[in-house]
Structures are given as C-alpha cells and as structure tokens.
Design an enzyme around this catalytic site. Structure first.
Site, PDB file in Angstrom:
ATOM      1  N   GLU A  51       0.854  -1.182   0.000  1.00  0.00           N
ATOM      2  CA  GLU A  51       0.000   0.000   0.000  1.00  0.00           C
ATOM      3  C   GLU A  51       0.888   1.229   0.000  1.00  0.00           C
ATOM      4  O   GLU A  51       1.943   1.254   0.643  1.00  0.00           O
ATOM      5  CB  GLU A  51      -0.930   0.036   1.212  1.00  0.00           C
ATOM      6  N   ASN A 372     -12.220  -3.434   0.480  1.00  0.00           N
ATOM      7  CA  ASN A 372     -11.107  -3.622   1.412  1.00  0.00           C
ATOM      8  C   ASN A 372     -11.624  -3.929   2.817  1.00  0.00           C
ATOM      9  O   ASN A 372     -11.776  -5.093   3.167  1.00  0.00           O
ATOM     10  CB  ASN A 372     -10.219  -2.375   1.421  1.00  0.00           C
ATOM     11  N   GLU A 373     -11.935  -2.912   3.585  1.00  0.00           N
ATOM     12  CA  GLU A 373     -12.421  -3.119   4.959  1.00  0.00           C
ATOM     13  C   GLU A 373     -13.848  -2.611   5.109  1.00  0.00           C
ATOM     14  O   GLU A 373     -14.206  -2.002   6.108  1.00  0.00           O
ATOM     15  CB  GLU A 373     -11.491  -2.426   5.958  1.00  0.00           C
TER      16      GLU A 373
END
Length: 653
Positions: A51, A372-373
C-alpha cells in the site's frame, strides 16, 4: 550469544555446537505423523501486501526522485523552489491529463531562471552512480536555449552537472545522464535556463540509471530486491484504504494508472491527512507506479497478482458516500476490464493497452478482490452485484470478499455468513493486535468450517509496545503462523502489513521494511516471513506433543510440512519465552532414513526480545544457519529462548 550469521553468502552448514546458554533445558517430546500426509499448501500461501502509505510508492519503491514532477499538486510549486521568472501555464499543454507546465522567461538580466527540487525529504545520490534526467520542452522564442542541470549536496555545492540545448516550438523530450561525484542523503536538483529566451517545460524527471531489472519508469533496486528475496507467493495491491479513498473521487482508479507515465493524472493520497501527528500535505500519488508496474513486479518476483478494486463505497471510517446499487455498472465494468487488461488477447481493447506498454503476453491473473475493509449491508449488496457479473463473464477468476476491519465482533460475525451465501472463494481477514492475541490465536483456525470459503489473512502484524518492529513481535507472528500452516486446508493466503516505511515520512508502524533515501533495513518480522515463504512445503504433516497440537504449551509452538518436490520434511519451532528447551522430535512412520543423517537448521534469535534492526545496525537480528546429526527416525533440537527455528531433513530416495 547468537548463532553464527551467514549473510548474503551460500548457506554453509557446520556441525552441531553447544552454546553456553544451553546449560539447562526443559525436556519436550514432539511426534510427527509421516504416514498420513495432510492438506495441500497453496503455492501463494505466504506473500506481501503493498500500500502506498509511509511514502511506500512515490518516494519509496517507485524510483522517481523528483516530487511533483508535472506541477499538478494543489499548490503547483509544492516541492519546488522557483527563482527568476517562472510561472505555471495551461495553454496548449503537452499532456491533456496533466495540463500544468511551467514557462521560463529569462531576459539575460540575472544569473539564471530556474527551479530547485528537494525530492522526498531530500534526494539520495550514491557516489559514482549515474542518474537519468529528462523533461519535455518547447522554445517559445524559437531560439537555441541552454539549460544547466546540477545535482546538489546538502550544502548546495554541485556534485554533478550537465547541459542540454532546447530548440524548436514543438513539445519534445530531452534527456541527459549525470554522474554523482559524492554520496549525499539529503541532496536536491537545480534546473537553470542560462540563455535569454522563453521556454515551456513539463514533466521534469530524475531516475537512477540502475533500476530493478533495468526497467524504464522502474523501481528502486534495493527495495525490489528485498521483495524478491522474500520469495512471496502473492502480491496484494495497490493497497487497502487508498482503494476506497476518503471520497469516491479520490478512490484508486486503475485505468488512470496505465498508459504513458507522463499522462497519468495525479491523485491525492488517502494518507494525506489521516494521522494528524504525521501530517503530509504534499502526499500525492503520481500513479507512476501503476497497475502495469504492479503486474510486472508480481511477475518479476514470482508472486501471483491480487488486485483490489473499489466496490463503490468510500472509506466508511471517514465517509458515508456510496454509489447506488443500481448505478454500479461503471465500477463493475472496471473489474471486467481489468481482467481483460491482465489476461486479454492483444486484439481486445485493454489487452492492446497492455501490449502497447510492452507486455503482449497475458499476466495470467487468477483472482481479484472487491472492497477492502467495508462492512454492513451496504457492502454485501454491492459485492453481490460484482460476484454475479464476474461469475458470468469470468468463472475462472477467484473472488476475494471481506470480513470487515476487525478479527471479531458484530460486523465480522455478520459478514462471514454473508460471504458464504455469496460463495466468494476467499474471505479477507485483518488483525493488528498485541503479541498476546497472536499467541492465543494460534488455534484460531482449528475449528473453522472446512467447507466454506477459504481464509485470506490479508493484513496482520503484532503491535508491541510503541508498535516496534522488535523480535518479540516477530516471534508472536511466527507462533501465530504455525496455526496458519497447520490449517492450510482453510487458510490459503497470508500477507503481513504494511510493507514499506520511509524513516522520515511515515504515518503507520510497525512495517516490514524501513528505508531512507540511500539504504534500507529488513526487520525481524521480514525474516520470519522469509523463513516461512522459503520453507512453505507442499503438504501439512501433523506434529503433536502428548497427542495435542503444539500451541503454547511450555511457550512452544510448532508446525510441520512435507516438501514433496524436494523429498524433505520441514519442522518449524517457536519459543516465545526465555527458557531453553531440549526437544526430541520423532518421525512416526518414516520408512526411509535421512540423507547423510543431517538436519539443516535456520534460526532467528536474540537474548533480548526488544532487539530491533536499524539503518545503523541492519544485521543485529538475522537468521543463522548450522546443521546437526539425526538418528534413524528422530533428532534432538536444542532450542534457546526467544527464537524461531526451521529444520529441514532430506529423505533418501
């Protein structure tokens, strides 16, 4: 006393030697069942997650040394110091997606008109190394205009110079090579118009001549080499939260990251202002390191690519912005087009783009992650739309869904059943916890559903006091990973996070690899990952003590695997305490003896669990190698405190 280190040399195995600290041992017996070969271990089991946080891309892995090279930051001269008459322009730009450029107007009345750039917390120059400088320019006055380029040290003295002549009123690329006369960690570059005239300039760039594999628009060699040396099975990219963006407008859009690097539009970085204690108002994404480069890096390091795409939700920690479920077509099309970009024939629209970038062969993408989350109904409703289309158009592609931002709790418990209903292939779990959590959760997957989606431990790291990359945290991860390995029928992939951090520009820690402008250091956590990845094996073997899995009894953790391809048995043992152990490891059901009756051992150890590797002392904690003798079907392993062991035994054919 530490085991003898063998750094950057072929492994040399020495006979067993007794360390002074081994004077008193606790006795243990481990039994490995060789008769019953267990679950297959996926080739991509241990990998890395990238990232662009902590200046991991621009200013890190991406080898570009100039910040704001196209003057597209919100404040166009951020990163630059102009002198003389230099103004930002947009009329008839060189690049339509990056329309800003600068106009130099030198009237011959000064010592020069130009710009200085300090890079990312300074520019690192290595003595005798060569650097490729380039820019695009057109002469408005249509005269011959001379530019001078200087590499400067911290005291503003020139340590490398070159000159370039600009002619003609059409945009053209100009290049030169400059050799640094000395090493400097905090240098900068000066670019001066020395003759009278008016010249437009855009996309000013400086790269080391030597990049990873010599690629243009390439990667920093030492950081890419560190990834290669890990032997990763999977590379997850381009991030987690930056995929979502603080707003949908600032989400990562992969189509903006391909094509000519000069014409990839700038994007603000998700980590621009999230952490007030480390505020970086100049943190943008140039997209110079884009999806093509991520796929190429995956190929170069032998890892399966795992791209992550937006599901139509901005970061739920910071925004409630979302795309209506019935308006997701463009987002879903982005996912379908990405598969075409990676795998499509050169006759297809996006396969042609890949080929024009220099890779006509497909990248053989096998999986894709959506979101993602994210959490709640809003995520499930959107993911369902993606799953339906991808299954119809590309049933060969595995789909990774998510279980939210935590390892347990309301959202986690809600999402897992939903992932089963949607029949995703893998579920991404994240956990940033203290070492004690990792010790206790070595049993986490022993009772997971064997028939549901598989687990992808997509982000994890042990957070010790001050979130230090110390040996204690690394051993906690090693202990936890014995549970990942033992449950390889459930856990198919795992990636530590985050990967990179610049020592002068970080927002999050711990991180696997730290670096400055000249050098880098691998943490004990890095070496744990490397020892697992290079000793992954092909199948699980049962290893027990008193008929129980070894998950913390006497502070010991263990797993065992068969490497069928090399006819080897691999045993991993972690000791999280300061107590020494004498372990008798018996192989039950072994029909053939060990080759040369030798056990090859790699050990990561320090007497002080608070120990860390630093840029000043990068080799304080590194694996050492030695060998011991075995009996016909057993061997004795002397285990010191605060240590992680990998033992390899080759079976006679």
């Amino acid at each position: 006393m530490k085991l003898k280190k063998q750094i950057k040399r072929p492994l040399i195995f020495i006979s067993l030697f007794i360390l002074p600290c081994f004077s008193i041992f606790a006795q243990n017996n481990f039994v490995i069942d060789v008769k019953n070969v267990g679950a297959e271990i996926q080739p991509e089991m241990y990998g890395v997650f990238f990232e662009d946080i902590n200046f991991g891309a621009d200013g890190g892995l991406y080898a570009e040394l100039i910040k704001n090279r196209s003057f597209e930051f919100e404040h166009p001269f951020l990163g630059w110091t102009p002198f003389g008459d230099v103004k930002v322009q947009q009329e008839s730009p060189c690049f339509d997606k990056n329309p800003n450029y600068v106009r130099f107007n030198e009237k011959g009345l000064r010592t020069g008109t130009g710009l200085e750039n300090k890079g990312f917390t300074g520019i690192g120059f290595h003595q005798y190394d060569e650097y490729l400088f380039s820019f695009y320019a057109r002469s408005i006055s249509n005269d011959e205009n001379k530019f001078k380029v200087e590499l400067l040290n911290a005291g503003n003295a020139a340590i490398g110079t070159s000159e370039i002549l600009v002619q003609g009123n059409a945009w053209k690329k100009y290049t030169c090579t400059i050799k640094a006369k000395e090493t400097e960690a905090k240098g900068k570059i000066r670019f001066i118009l020395e003759t009278a005239g008016t010249v437009d300039v855009d996309h000013i760039s400086l790269f080391p001549k030597e990049t990873w594999k010599g690629r243009k628009n390439g990667l920093r060699k030492d950081l890419a080499q560190a990834l290669y040396d890990l032997h990763p099975g999977v590379l997850r990219f381009p991030g987690g939260c930056i995929v979502e963006g603080n707003t949908l407008k600032t989400r990562y859009q992969w189509k903006n990251s391909v094509g000519p690097a000069e014409n990839r539009p700038l994007n603000i970085n998700r980590w621009f202002y999230t952490f007030k204690y480390h505020f970086f108002p100049d943190y943008y994404q140039s997209y110079g390191l884009g999806f093509f480069e991520y796929f190429l890096l995956s190929e170069d390091i032998g890892a399966e690519p795992l791209p992550v795409l937006s599901c139509g939700l901005a970061c739920q920690y910071e925004s409630k912005e979302c795309v209506a479920v019935d308006s997701l077509d463009s987002y879903i099309q982005d996912a379908v087009d990405l598969i075409e970009f990676a795998n499509g024939k050169v006759s297809t629209k996006w396969g042609k783009v890949r080929a024009e970038m220099g890779h006509p062969e497909p990248f053989n993408l096998k999986m894709i992650a959506i979101g993602n989350e994210q959490w709640g109904d809003v995520y499930v409703e959107r993911l369902e739309k993606f799953v339906k289309v991808i299954r119809e158009k590309h049933p060969e592609i595995k789909i990774v869904g998510g279980s939210g931002p935590s390892s347990d709790g309301k959202q986690f418990e809600y999402l897992w059943p939903k992932m089963k209903e949607l029949k995703v292939d893998l579920v991404d779990e994240h956990y940033y916890k203290n070492p004690e959590w990792f010790y206790k959760n070595a049993k986490r997957y022993d009772t997971y559903d064997r028939k549901g989606p598989k687990v992808f431990a997509g982000e994890y790291a042990a957070h010790d006091t001050d979130k230090a990359n110390n040996l204690r945290a690394a051993l906690a991860e090693a202990a936890f990973m014995t549970g990942l390995e033992r449950n390889a029928d459930v856990v198919h992939m795992a990636t530590y996070a985050p990967l990179f951090a610049h020592v002068d520009a970080w927002q999050w820690r711990p991180d696997m690899i730290w670096f400055d402008n000249l050098t880098s250091v691998c943490t004990p956590n890095y070496y744990v990952q490397k020892m697992y990845a290079k000793n992954a094996g092909t199948n699980v073997l049962s290893i027990k003590s008193k008929d129980e899995n070894i998950t913390g009894q006497d502070s010991l953790y263990a797993s065992a695997v068969l490497d069928h391809e090399n006819s080897e048995i691999i045993v991993k043992v972690v000791n999280i305490s300061s107590v020494n152990h004498e372990i008798n490891i018996k192989l039950d059901g072994l029909k053939k003896s060990f080759e040369d009756k030798e056990v090859k051992i790699t050990c990561l150890h320090s007497n002080n669990p608070d120990s860390q590797n630093t840029l000043a002392a990068p080799l304080a904690i590194v694996p050492g190698n030695y060998s011991i003798s075995s009996e016909k079907n057993s061997f004795k392993l002397s285990v010191t405190g605060n240590a992680f062991y990998v033992c390899r035994l080759k079976i006679k054919q």
